[in-house]
Design a protein around this motif. Structure first.
Motif, PDB file in Angstrom:
ATOM      1  N   GLU A 120     -22.686 -22.877 -22.121  1.00 59.66           N
ATOM      2  CA  GLU A 120     -23.708 -23.892 -22.420  1.00 59.66           C
ATOM      3  C   GLU A 120     -25.108 -23.281 -22.444  1.00 59.66           C
ATOM      4  O   GLU A 120     -25.919 -23.596 -23.308  1.00 59.66           O
ATOM      5  CB  GLU A 120     -23.582 -24.956 -21.321  1.00 59.66           C
ATOM      6  N   ALA A 121     -25.377 -22.388 -21.486  1.00 58.65           N
ATOM      7  CA  ALA A 121     -26.729 -21.835 -21.336  1.00 58.65           C
ATOM      8  C   ALA A 121     -27.161 -21.012 -22.546  1.00 58.65           C
ATOM      9  O   ALA A 121     -28.354 -20.786 -22.742  1.00 58.65           O
ATOM     10  CB  ALA A 121     -26.792 -20.972 -20.076  1.00 58.65           C
ATOM     11  N   GLU A 122     -26.190 -20.558 -23.355  1.00 63.70           N
ATOM     12  CA  GLU A 122     -26.533 -19.712 -24.505  1.00 63.70           C
ATOM     13  C   GLU A 122     -26.588 -20.513 -25.806  1.00 63.70           C
ATOM     14  O   GLU A 122     -26.831 -19.958 -26.866  1.00 63.70           O
ATOM     15  CB  GLU A 122     -25.492 -18.589 -24.649  1.00 63.70           C
ATOM     16  N   MET A 123     -26.373 -21.829 -25.721  1.00 65.86           N
ATOM     17  CA  MET A 123     -26.295 -22.629 -26.934  1.00 65.86           C
ATOM     18  C   MET A 123     -27.656 -23.208 -27.312  1.00 65.86           C
ATOM     19  O   MET A 123     -28.616 -23.115 -26.561  1.00 65.86           O
ATOM     20  CB  MET A 123     -25.221 -23.703 -26.758  1.00 65.86           C
ATOM     21  N   HIS A 124     -27.743 -23.805 -28.510  1.00 64.02           N
ATOM     22  CA  HIS A 124     -29.046 -24.078 -29.121  1.00 64.02           C
ATOM     23  C   HIS A 124     -29.421 -25.546 -29.275  1.00 64.02           C
ATOM     24  O   HIS A 124     -30.485 -25.853 -29.808  1.00 64.02           O
ATOM     25  CB  HIS A 124     -29.104 -23.378 -30.482  1.00 64.02           C
ATOM     26  N   GLY A 125     -28.558 -26.441 -28.856  1.00 64.59           N
ATOM     27  CA  GLY A 125     -28.915 -27.856 -28.906  1.00 64.59           C
ATOM     28  C   GLY A 125     -29.778 -28.238 -27.711  1.00 64.59           C
ATOM     29  O   GLY A 125     -30.090 -27.413 -26.844  1.00 64.59           O
ATOM     30  N   LYS A 126     -30.159 -29.511 -27.646  1.00 65.77           N
ATOM     31  CA  LYS A 126     -30.947 -29.966 -26.493  1.00 65.77           C
ATOM     32  C   LYS A 126     -30.076 -30.246 -25.286  1.00 65.77           C
ATOM     33  O   LYS A 126     -30.520 -30.100 -24.145  1.00 65.77           O
ATOM     34  CB  LYS A 126     -31.715 -31.244 -26.860  1.00 65.77           C
ATOM     35  N   ASN A 127     -28.851 -30.703 -25.539  1.00 64.85           N
ATOM     36  CA  ASN A 127     -27.904 -31.009 -24.460  1.00 64.85           C
ATOM     37  C   ASN A 127     -26.545 -30.444 -24.863  1.00 64.85           C
ATOM     38  O   ASN A 127     -25.851 -31.023 -25.690  1.00 64.85           O
ATOM     39  CB  ASN A 127     -27.826 -32.513 -24.222  1.00 64.85           C
ATOM     40  N   ASN A 128     -26.219 -29.297 -24.286  1.00 64.12           N
ATOM     41  CA  ASN A 128     -25.076 -28.528 -24.792  1.00 64.12           C
ATOM     42  C   ASN A 128     -23.810 -28.705 -23.969  1.00 64.12           C
ATOM     43  O   ASN A 128     -22.832 -27.988 -24.182  1.00 64.12           O
ATOM     44  CB  ASN A 128     -25.463 -27.056 -24.855  1.00 64.12           C
ATOM     45  N   GLY A 129     -23.829 -29.629 -23.024  1.00 64.71           N
ATOM     46  CA  GLY A 129     -22.647 -29.843 -22.200  1.00 64.71           C
ATOM     47  C   GLY A 129     -21.435 -30.139 -23.059  1.00 64.71           C
ATOM     48  O   GLY A 129     -21.513 -30.918 -24.008  1.00 64.71           O
ATOM     49  N   ASN A 130     -20.310 -29.480 -22.719  1.00 70.29           N
ATOM     50  CA  ASN A 130     -19.092 -29.674 -23.508  1.00 70.29           C
ATOM     51  C   ASN A 130     -17.890 -29.297 -22.666  1.00 70.29           C
ATOM     52  O   ASN A 130     -18.008 -28.530 -21.704  1.00 70.29           O
ATOM     53  CB  ASN A 130     -19.153 -28.839 -24.786  1.00 70.29           C
TER      54      ASN A 130
END
Ligand SMILES: [Zn+2]
Length: 467
Positions: A402-412
């Motif tokens: 998640e910490a490396e992703m580019h959206g505002k809320n990357n929880g998945n």
């Protein structure tokens, strides 16, 4: 054509839905202008991408995202959402209409288009909403360029009530008259609301209570009814985020009766089950819910044989405060997906030996383009088509973080999964918009209209096709 082009992609292995071959590609003014034997292109290029050892796919289209703009920008906006898209290998998205204001008339289509074109890093299509009050807005929205429509049959995010059956039938007629497709969030509301009340009253707050409150039968019933309306009126229909084997079987029944019926599914339905709700809890809460083991395998089989037309993520980000709760009823449904879908399917389907790369291309590029009337402008590597490419390194390993992703809320729900295979370059109309998982350059995304409604001339392309 002068001898100078914008981009050459050389030394790669091109994969389409029906062929795999070595070729060099040239793109000029946003379109493919040459598909040639490796090393045979004698053209000056502003940029050359060396795809040696890589697979070159038609740009991946995510036919189902919620980029939340306008109105819900604290969750996501078109800048952040499209950065996540291109980082993950996606060249085009279709944005859902449950924004604030909802995309339910021409003015709101225009509003979304303007906002998105200021900051989108990928191309996008807009869907118009179907509600009780807006039957007179459906044809004008088609003229404004929507790719199709969405109707929510059951309660979900935004609390948009379904039209009554009379108004729904009238909407079907309007939509049939413009030749576009209408898609459904297919869950029977009365079945769900009854079970939600009953299960809540029993005192359950565990994650599986959510699954139990929204059974596959609710999906099947909605599909059956929309098939009946479509058969009667002649409208093209689509089921968003198909979650069950039973739903797919019902779609097949209507296809056998002549209904033009398409559907899509996503990584969470394909690769996760209700068992994962026990460990992931509210992070995996989604509408419709993930199903018991067995459904996912049937959906992957459907993608392999083409009965499931497209992969779509239902990228639906929320803040952690909205999302995470030990009481499942207090957690909101939805999670990020647009950035992780390509690598998840490469890992759990293609590299797992369950799906060929050609079958993946049919589901990820050609399928969504054909479903929404964008083919062959989108979803194809052929002369005259838009120069959109997703370049894949099938061996590249990584971990979903998640910490490396580019959206505002990357929880998945796939956090921590080890993946093999990912996009190493994303190209939109001849411009490299992401490299090695990082967006590059300014926003260049444009709204794409369906081919049949003046978006492009399909005829001009077909005559010059090389493959
Ligand atoms: Zn959705």
């Amino acid at each position: 054509m002068s001898d100078s082009v914008d981009l050459i992609v050389k030394n790669g292995t091109v994969v389409t839905s029906d062929a795999t071959f070595k070729a060099d590609l040239a793109i000029k003014d946003g379109r493919f202008v040459a598909i040639a034997e490796p090393g045979s292109l004698n053209l000056d290029a502003n940029e050359v991408y060396d795809a040696a050892g890589k697979y070159v796919l038609p740009g991946v289209i995510d036919g189902h995202v919620h980029f939340r703009e306008p109105g819900l920008e604290y969750k996501e906006d078109f800048g952040s959402g499209s950065r996540a898209a291109v980082a993950g290998g996606v060249t085009m998205v279709l944005d859902m209409p449950n924004t604030k204001p909802a995309t339910d008339n021409v003015e709101h289509v225009e509003l979304k288009r303007k906002l998105a074109e200021e900051k989108a890093h990928c191309d996008f299509g807009i869907l118009g909403l179907v509600v009780q009050e807006n039957v007179a807005d459906l044809v004008p929205m088609a003229q404004a360029g929507v790719v199709g429509y969405k109707c929510f049959l059951g309660e979900t995010i935004g609390n948009i009530p379904a039209p009554d059956d009379g108004m729904l039938l009238e909407s079907f007629r309007e939509i049939a008259s413009v030749g576009l497709r209408v898609g459904f969030h297919a869950e029977n509301n009365e079945i769900m609301q009854h079970l939600i009340r009953k299960i809540k009253a029993s005192g359950r707050t565990d994650a599986l209570a959510h699954v139990d409150s929204r059974p596959a039968l609710a999906e099947v019933e909605s599909i059956q009814r929309m098939g009946l309306f479509a058969k009667h009126v002649g409208t093209k229909v689509h089921i968003f985020h198909l979650s069950s084997k039973d739903g797919l079987d019902m779609i097949d029944e209507w296809r056998a009766k002549g209904v033009d019926f398409t559907t899509e599914t996503g990584a969470h339905y394909a690769f996760l089950t209700s068992d994962d709700m026990r460990t992931l809890g509210s992070m995996l809460r989604m509408n419709p819910p993930v199903r018991e083991p067995g459904h996912g395998d049937a959906l992957v089989a459907g993608l392999v044989d083409g009965r499931v037309n497209a992969i779509a993520t239902d990228h639906s980000p929320h803040t952690k405060e909205e999302k995470l709760n030990d009481d499942i009823w207090k957690a909101i449904s939805g999670f990020a997906g647009v950035e992780t879908s390509v690598r998840l399917f490469l890992t759990y389907a293609v590299n797992a030996g369950r799906m060929t790369l050609q079958q993946y291309v049919r589901a990820s590029s050609e399928g969504p383009a054909k479903t929404w009337g964008l083919y062959p402008r989108k979803g194809a590597i052929r002369l005259g088509s838009d120069g959109d490419l997703t370049i894949i390194d099938l061996d590249k390993k990584g971990v979903i973080r998640e910490a490396e992703m580019h959206g505002k809320n990357n929880g998945n729900p796939f956090e921590g999964h080890e993946t093999t295979g990912m996009a190493v370059a994303t190209i939109v109309r001849g411009t490299v918009v992401a490299r090695d998982g990082e967006p590059v350059g300014d926003p260049i995304g444009r709204m794409v209209r369906p081919v049949a409604s003046g978006g492009d001339s399909a005829d001009a392309m077909v005559s010059t096709a090389a493959h």
